[in-house]
Design a protein around this motif. Structure first.
Motif, short mmCIF file in Angstrom:
data_model
loop_
_atom_site.label_atom_id
_atom_site.label_comp_id
_atom_site.label_asym_id
_atom_site.label_seq_id
_atom_site.Cartn_x
_atom_site.Cartn_y
_atom_site.Cartn_z
N VAL A 163 22.46 -16.05 82.64
CA VAL A 163 23.17 -14.81 82.38
C VAL A 163 24.62 -14.98 82.80
O VAL A 163 24.91 -15.49 83.89
CB VAL A 163 22.51 -13.64 83.16
CG1 VAL A 163 23.28 -12.36 82.98
CG2 VAL A 163 21.07 -13.48 82.74
N GLN A 164 25.52 -14.54 81.95
CA GLN A 164 26.94 -14.61 82.28
C GLN A 164 27.26 -13.52 83.30
O GLN A 164 27.01 -12.35 83.07
CB GLN A 164 27.77 -14.40 81.02
CG GLN A 164 29.24 -14.45 81.25
CD GLN A 164 30.01 -14.24 79.95
OE1 GLN A 164 29.52 -14.53 78.88
NE2 GLN A 164 31.21 -13.74 80.09
N VAL A 165 27.84 -13.94 84.43
CA VAL A 165 28.19 -12.99 85.48
C VAL A 165 29.70 -12.88 85.67
O VAL A 165 30.17 -12.03 86.42
CB VAL A 165 27.50 -13.33 86.82
CG1 VAL A 165 25.99 -13.16 86.68
CG2 VAL A 165 27.85 -14.72 87.30
N ARG A 220 38.14 -20.86 78.02
CA ARG A 220 37.69 -19.95 79.08
C ARG A 220 36.55 -20.62 79.83
O ARG A 220 35.94 -21.58 79.35
CB ARG A 220 37.26 -18.60 78.52
CG ARG A 220 35.95 -18.61 77.79
CD ARG A 220 35.51 -17.18 77.42
NE ARG A 220 34.12 -17.17 77.08
CZ ARG A 220 33.64 -17.37 75.87
NH1 ARG A 220 34.45 -17.57 74.86
NH2 ARG A 220 32.34 -17.36 75.66
N TYR A 221 36.29 -20.09 81.02
CA TYR A 221 35.23 -20.63 81.87
C TYR A 221 34.29 -19.49 82.24
O TYR A 221 34.70 -18.49 82.81
CB TYR A 221 35.82 -21.27 83.13
CG TYR A 221 36.65 -22.49 82.81
CD1 TYR A 221 36.07 -23.75 82.80
CD2 TYR A 221 37.99 -22.37 82.47
CE1 TYR A 221 36.81 -24.86 82.48
CE2 TYR A 221 38.74 -23.49 82.15
CZ TYR A 221 38.14 -24.72 82.15
OH TYR A 221 38.87 -25.84 81.83
N ASP A 222 33.03 -19.65 81.86
CA ASP A 222 32.01 -18.65 82.16
C ASP A 222 31.22 -19.10 83.38
O ASP A 222 30.87 -20.27 83.52
CB ASP A 222 31.05 -18.48 80.98
CG ASP A 222 31.73 -17.96 79.74
OD1 ASP A 222 32.72 -17.21 79.88
OD2 ASP A 222 31.29 -18.31 78.63
N VAL A 223 30.96 -18.15 84.27
CA VAL A 223 30.06 -18.40 85.39
C VAL A 223 28.71 -17.84 84.98
O VAL A 223 28.59 -16.64 84.70
CB VAL A 223 30.58 -17.74 86.69
CG1 VAL A 223 29.58 -17.93 87.82
CG2 VAL A 223 31.93 -18.33 87.08
N LEU A 224 27.74 -18.72 84.88
CA LEU A 224 26.38 -18.34 84.49
C LEU A 224 25.48 -18.39 85.71
O LEU A 224 25.70 -19.18 86.62
CB LEU A 224 25.85 -19.28 83.41
CG LEU A 224 26.66 -19.41 82.13
CD1 LEU A 224 25.98 -20.39 81.19
CD2 LEU A 224 26.85 -18.07 81.46
N PHE A 226 18.90 -13.75 89.83
CA PHE A 226 19.96 -13.54 90.81
C PHE A 226 21.22 -12.92 90.21
O PHE A 226 22.21 -12.73 90.90
CB PHE A 226 20.34 -14.87 91.47
CG PHE A 226 19.22 -15.52 92.22
CD1 PHE A 226 18.87 -15.07 93.48
CD2 PHE A 226 18.52 -16.58 91.67
CE1 PHE A 226 17.84 -15.68 94.18
CE2 PHE A 226 17.49 -17.19 92.35
CZ PHE A 226 17.14 -16.74 93.62
N ALA A 227 21.19 -12.61 88.91
CA ALA A 227 22.39 -12.21 88.19
C ALA A 227 23.01 -10.91 88.72
O ALA A 227 24.23 -10.83 88.90
CB ALA A 227 22.10 -12.08 86.70
N LEU A 286 30.77 -10.59 92.85
CA LEU A 286 32.00 -10.87 92.12
C LEU A 286 32.81 -9.60 91.89
O LEU A 286 34.05 -9.66 91.82
CB LEU A 286 31.69 -11.59 90.80
CG LEU A 286 31.12 -13.00 90.97
CD1 LEU A 286 30.77 -13.60 89.63
CD2 LEU A 286 32.07 -13.89 91.74
N ALA A 287 32.15 -8.46 91.78
CA ALA A 287 32.88 -7.19 91.67
C ALA A 287 33.66 -6.92 92.95
O ALA A 287 34.81 -6.46 92.91
CB ALA A 287 31.91 -6.04 91.37
N ARG A 288 33.06 -7.22 94.10
CA ARG A 288 33.78 -7.06 95.37
C ARG A 288 34.97 -8.01 95.46
O ARG A 288 36.03 -7.66 95.97
CB ARG A 288 32.84 -7.27 96.55
CG ARG A 288 31.92 -6.09 96.79
CD ARG A 288 31.21 -6.17 98.13
NE ARG A 288 30.27 -7.28 98.25
CZ ARG A 288 29.01 -7.27 97.81
NH1 ARG A 288 28.53 -6.18 97.21
NH2 ARG A 288 28.22 -8.31 97.98
#
Length: 158
Positions: free
Chosen positions: A12-14, A134-138, A143-144, A151-153
């Protein structure tokens, strides 16, 4: 032969970031927060090859570049031969001779290599590199949500 990304079959992309440094910073933040980062991947997408042209290539530049690389090789060989010199003056002459021969042969090989291209590549460039758009963090799906909250924090701190 096909290449595959090992962890997230259905990852899942986070997070999405414009450069690798920001994606790395996000994963580093997750690690600092004791998140199980072994469940995370950084995936570059929209790959492209970039080659920076630095100038026109001429016979003079080709000879100069060849002479410079030949000088290093000649210096190396001269130093190796100088180890076996019986006295100090022979050592110096061995090093100097290796250097001069390296410069001459390097320049000749540089000129020959440039002449062999017959004008098909009359420019000098730095090496090619692959960059992503671009770089996606999956993240592993289980744990997504936790990763997104962390990451929102991080984004609120900036």
């Amino acid at each position: 032969m096909s290449a595959s990304v090992s962890m997230p079959a259905g990852g899942v992309q986070v997070g999405t970031y414009p450069d690798y440094a920001q994606a790395q910073r996000a994963v580093d933040y997750l690690s600092d927060e004791h998140f199980p980062v072994e469940n995370v991947q950084i995936v570059g997408t929209d790959l492209r090859s970039v080659e920076q042209v630095v100038g026109r290539l001429t016979y003079g530049r080709a000879a100069g570049a060849g002479a410079a690389s030949g000088a290093w090789f000649g210096l190396f060989v001269g130093l190796l031969l100088g180890i076996f010199a019986p006295d100090g003056s022979s050592w110096f002459s061995s090093v100097l001779t290796g250097l001069v021969i390296g410069v001459v042969f390097g320049a000749l090989f540089g000129l020959a290599g440039y002449a062999a291209t017959r004008g098909r590549r009359d420019f000098a460039s730095t090496g090619q590199k692959i960059v992503a758009g671009r770089y996606d963090v999956l993240c592993n799906p289980q744990f997504a949500e936790d990763a997104r909250a962390h990451l929102a924090r991080l984004s609120l701190r900036n």
